[in-house]
Design an enzyme around this catalytic site. Structure first.
Site, PDB file in Angstrom:
ATOM      1  N   ASP A   1      35.479  39.986  35.753  1.00 24.50           N
ATOM      2  CA  ASP A   1      35.746  40.603  37.057  1.00 24.50           C
ATOM      3  C   ASP A   1      35.156  42.012  37.022  1.00 24.50           C
ATOM      4  OD1 ASP A   1      38.549  40.024  39.198  1.00 24.50           O
ATOM      5  OD2 ASP A   1      36.868  41.400  39.536  1.00 24.50           O
TER       6      ASP A   1
ATOM      7  N   ASP B   1      34.232  42.662  42.589  1.00 23.34           N
ATOM      8  CA  ASP B   1      35.337  43.120  43.410  1.00 23.34           C
ATOM      9  C   ASP B   1      34.846  43.969  44.585  1.00 23.34           C
ATOM     10  OD1 ASP B   1      38.320  43.371  43.453  1.00 23.34           O
ATOM     11  OD2 ASP B   1      37.831  45.495  43.409  1.00 23.34           O
TER      12      ASP B   1
ATOM     13  N   GLU C   1      32.956  39.340  46.028  1.00 25.10           N
ATOM     14  CA  GLU C   1      34.138  39.344  46.888  1.00 25.10           C
ATOM     15  C   GLU C   1      33.796  40.241  48.066  1.00 25.10           C
ATOM     16  OE1 GLU C   1      37.331  41.898  46.426  1.00 25.10           O
ATOM     17  OE2 GLU C   1      38.829  40.489  47.135  1.00 25.10           O
TER      18      GLU C   1
ATOM     19  N   HIS D   1      44.530  35.707  43.269  1.00 26.93           N
ATOM     20  CA  HIS D   1      45.624  36.615  42.897  1.00 26.93           C
ATOM     21  C   HIS D   1      46.045  37.532  44.048  1.00 26.93           C
ATOM     22  CE1 HIS D   1      41.972  38.841  42.631  1.00 26.93           C
ATOM     23  NE2 HIS D   1      42.648  39.952  42.561  1.00 26.93           N
ATOM     24  N   ASP D   2      45.292  37.449  45.166  1.00 22.50           N
ATOM     25  CA  ASP D   2      45.629  38.253  46.356  1.00 22.50           C
ATOM     26  C   ASP D   2      46.238  37.405  47.464  1.00 22.50           C
ATOM     27  OD1 ASP D   2      42.521  40.140  46.156  1.00 22.50           O
ATOM     28  OD2 ASP D   2      44.475  40.530  45.232  1.00 22.50           O
TER      29      ASP D   2
HETATM   30  O1  TEU Z   1      40.739  42.863  46.816  1.00 23.92           O
HETATM   31  C1  TEU Z   1      40.221  43.539  47.931  1.00 23.92           C
HETATM   32  C2  TEU Z   1      40.854  43.026  49.105  1.00 23.92           C
HETATM   33  O2  TEU Z   1      40.217  42.798  50.091  1.00 23.92           O
HETATM   34  C3  TEU Z   1      42.296  42.679  48.991  1.00 23.92           C
HETATM   35  O3  TEU Z   1      43.017  43.779  48.461  1.00 23.92           O
HETATM   36  C4  TEU Z   1      42.798  42.413  50.353  1.00 23.92           C
HETATM   37  O4  TEU Z   1      42.429  43.516  51.166  1.00 23.92           O
HETATM   38  C5  TEU Z   1      44.263  42.297  50.364  1.00 23.92           C
HETATM   39  O5  TEU Z   1      44.708  41.846  49.143  1.00 23.92           O
HETATM   40  C6  TEU Z   1      44.589  41.317  51.458  1.00 23.92           C
HETATM   41  O6  TEU Z   1      45.901  41.549  51.834  1.00 23.92           O
HETATM   42  C7  TEU Z   1      40.178  43.256  45.590  1.00 23.92           C
HETATM   43  C8  TEU Z   1      41.023  42.640  44.496  1.00 23.92           C
HETATM   44  O7  TEU Z   1      40.951  41.218  44.598  1.00 23.92           O
HETATM   45  C9  TEU Z   1      42.435  43.136  44.681  1.00 23.92           C
HETATM   46  O8  TEU Z   1      43.329  42.509  43.756  1.00 23.92           O
HETATM   47  C10 TEU Z   1      42.436  44.641  44.453  1.00 23.92           C
HETATM   48  O9  TEU Z   1      43.735  45.136  44.727  1.00 23.92           O
HETATM   49  C11 TEU Z   1      41.431  45.337  45.383  1.00 23.92           C
HETATM   50  O10 TEU Z   1      40.182  44.679  45.475  1.00 23.92           O
HETATM   51  C12 TEU Z   1      41.116  46.726  44.838  1.00 23.92           C
HETATM   52  O11 TEU Z   1      40.405  46.568  43.629  1.00 23.92           O
END
Ligand code: TEU
Ligand code: CA
Length: 553
Positions: free
Chosen positions: A98, A199, A255, A328-329
């Protein structure tokens, strides 16, 4: 269509903190992952996407990196990593890292130096601006609530952080930042890793002048439109491709929050100038409401079908898709689209896994793991949830009850409760005190029970993976052309895939009710998979609740 191993792969995402704890500190780690490689080999996946394992103060659970070339204390050592990589490769499993380079931790040495004065060597590694009219340089909001600007006493200026204030954004317009990132990426590629998940890579180029954004809802802050798909993003990714990616046989997935079809055709174009594929987020934004994600609203199936089909059709022949429900989000699809029954978990899996694109399975999704009733904010760990709770409940915009309902429906912690390995205490995840509560349903939903039960969600996912990777239909499932059927149905999700004169028909009843169905196909050549025993194809059928089947026709 050119064939590539990353198009023919099935990726399994591991969130290391919650996967398997090998030293009883209640936190998952690299040696815990290594102890479960046989389980992943049994599932049949051939790529692991490892969420960040680098040194981090864990303000955002590793997405705030303080040393890109060392392993976070809680997860182990670089030697542990090398052993994990070696043993995964021995089982034919690749490891994709990642890459979090839109921002670092505020504890990264670059930022420590950058904030120390106005004119040090690292000052413009980050985005510093004078305040405006006694306030922040513009109206941008952080994804984790509040302003995207933090005032720094030492130099009397603000720095930009699109996420937490401990995640300052890097200044990608500075060629020295790009040099540092590309040399770090090369260091990991030289170690033998097999790719990168990047990310929020769509955010690395911000609009010139950092202009105010359109105020979003009742947040009072400007939205992300000036931070995603910016003026130089493709230039920087093409430079990254020339200087690093093109030198290795690796897989890359961006992403891309906010990505559109047109942008995706650039990020993931088949000419290989940037990335192999992108994660788009339109489909997982379809069950939001006026409170954004914090609603317990469910998908409208017709909208969901239309959106996923749009991506299937408009990238065809132009760019490569990724396919995911969970990560994970995201909350867990067994709860979000299914009704938490195993039969519904199999149905929502079927719908996704026969589409065109590289599928991603998130840890526990293959077990039918569900969302968790956290009950109170004190049981939550995610900075996004905690900040949003303080903001929305503190300001009276939402009641505590509604906010908890929103967190239990859509919060990121739903994906971060410990992996459920067996029915022993803490689901076999740890013999210590877990860093986050274990979902109480681990006694019914766990890997040990499902490995023994040939009818389990695990064995169903195993079949889906085998059909895509090692069956007579593999080429058709990977490269066949998609066509949506029954467009107007709000109960049935059905489509065909076709290649070289062969065709498969995917039919799913995504409701908990019996549904009558008239099929244009009257006889199957063969049944590939179904979540029911007697899945015979007829021109007129009554589909049982959550019925899913795939036939060659
Ligand atoms: O996620 C970015 C992102 O778009 C998410 O945070 C999204 O906005 C949110 O979860 C939706 O509700 C990436 C990673 O996957 C996330 O875990 C990190 O918190 C974020 O970037 C910052 O690195
Ligand atoms: Ca541990």
């Amino acid at each position: 269509m050119e064939k590539n191993w990353w198009k023919e792969s099935v990726v399994y995402q591991i969130y290391p903190r919650s996967f398997c704890d090998s030293n009883s500190d209640g936190i998952g780690d690299l040696n815990g992952i290594r102890s479960k490689l046989d389980y992943l080999h049994e599932l049949g996946i051939n790529v692991i996407w490892l969420s960040p394992v680098y040194k981090s103060p864990n303000d955002d659970n590793g997405y705030d990196i303080s040393d890109y070339q060392d392993i976070m204390d809680e997860f182990g050592t670089l030697d542990d990593f090398d052993r994990l990589l070696e043993e995964a490769h021995a089982l034919g499993i690749k490891i994709v890292m990642d890459l979090v380079v839109n921002h670092t931790s505020d504890e990264h040495p670059w930022f420590v130096e950058s904030r120390s004065s106005k004119n040090n060597d690292k000052r413009d590694f980050y985005i510093w601006r004078e305040g405006k009219d006694g306030g922040t340089p513009n109206n941008w909001g952080s994804c984790f609530s509040g302003s995207a600007w933090e005032y720094d006493e030492k130099t009397g200026m603000y720095y930009l952080h699109c996420f937490s204030k401990k995640q300052p954004d890097l200044n990608w317009d500075n060629p020295r930042v790009r040099d540092e990132v590309f040399s770090m990426m090369t260091w990991w590629c030289e170690k033998g890793i097999d790719g990168f998940r990047m990310d929020v890579i769509s955010m690395i180029s911000k609009v010139e002048g950092l202009p105010d954004g359109k105020i979003e809802g009742n947040s009072g802050f400007g939205g992300l439109e000036n931070t995603t798909n910016g003026p130089h993003v493709h230039e920087y990714l093409q430079e990254m491709n020339r200087r690093v990616l093109s030198k290795y046989d690796i897989m890359t997935v961006g992403e891309c929050a906010g990505v559109t079809i047109e942008e995706a055709k650039k990020y993931a174009s088949l000419d290989g100038k940037e990335l192999n594929m992108v994660f788009q987020f339109e489909h997982v934004g379809l069950d939001y409401d006026e409170h954004g994600k914090w609603s317990d609203r469910r998908f409208d199936l017709k909208e969901l079908k239309a959106n996923l089909s749009k991506w299937q059709n408009e990238l065809e022949g132009k760019a490569w898709n990724s396919l995911f429900w969970d990560n994970h989000d995201q909350p867990r699809i067994a709860s979000r689209l299914g009704d938490e029954s195993p039969i519904s978990a199999k149905a929502v899996a079927t719908v996704l896994h026969f589409m065109k694109g590289t599928p991603y399975i998130y840890q526990g999704e293959e077990l039918g793991m569900t969302n968790c009733r956290f009950g109170k904010i004190e049981n939550c760990r995610d900075i996004e949830e905690i900040n949003a709770y303080k903001d929305l409940v503190g300001s009276g915009k939402m009641t505590a009850g509604d906010m908890m309902a929103g967190i239990e429906a859509k919060g990121r912690d739903n994906a971060r409760t410990p992996m459920q390995w067996d029915a022993t205490e803490n689901a076999g995840f740890t013999t210590g005190k877990p860093w986050i509560m274990v979902n109480p349903n681990y006694k019914e939903i766990n890997a040990e029970a499902e490995l023994k039960d040939k009818n389990s969600v695990f064995h169903y996912y195993k079949k889906l993976v085998a059909l895509r990777r090692r069956s007579e239909w593999s080429d058709l499932i990977v490269y066949g052309r998609y066509r949506l059927l029954d467009t107007d149905s709000s109960e049935i999700f059905s489509y065909t895939r076709e290649l070289d004169g062969r065709k498969i028909f995917v039919l799913c009843n995504l409701t908990d009710k019996e549904v009558g169905y008239k099929s244009e196909f009257v006889k199957e050549k063969s049944l590939l998979v179904s979540n029911y025993k007697d899945a015979y194809l007829r021109d007129s059928m009554t589909l049982k609740p959550w019925f899913a089947a795939v036939w060659e026709v």
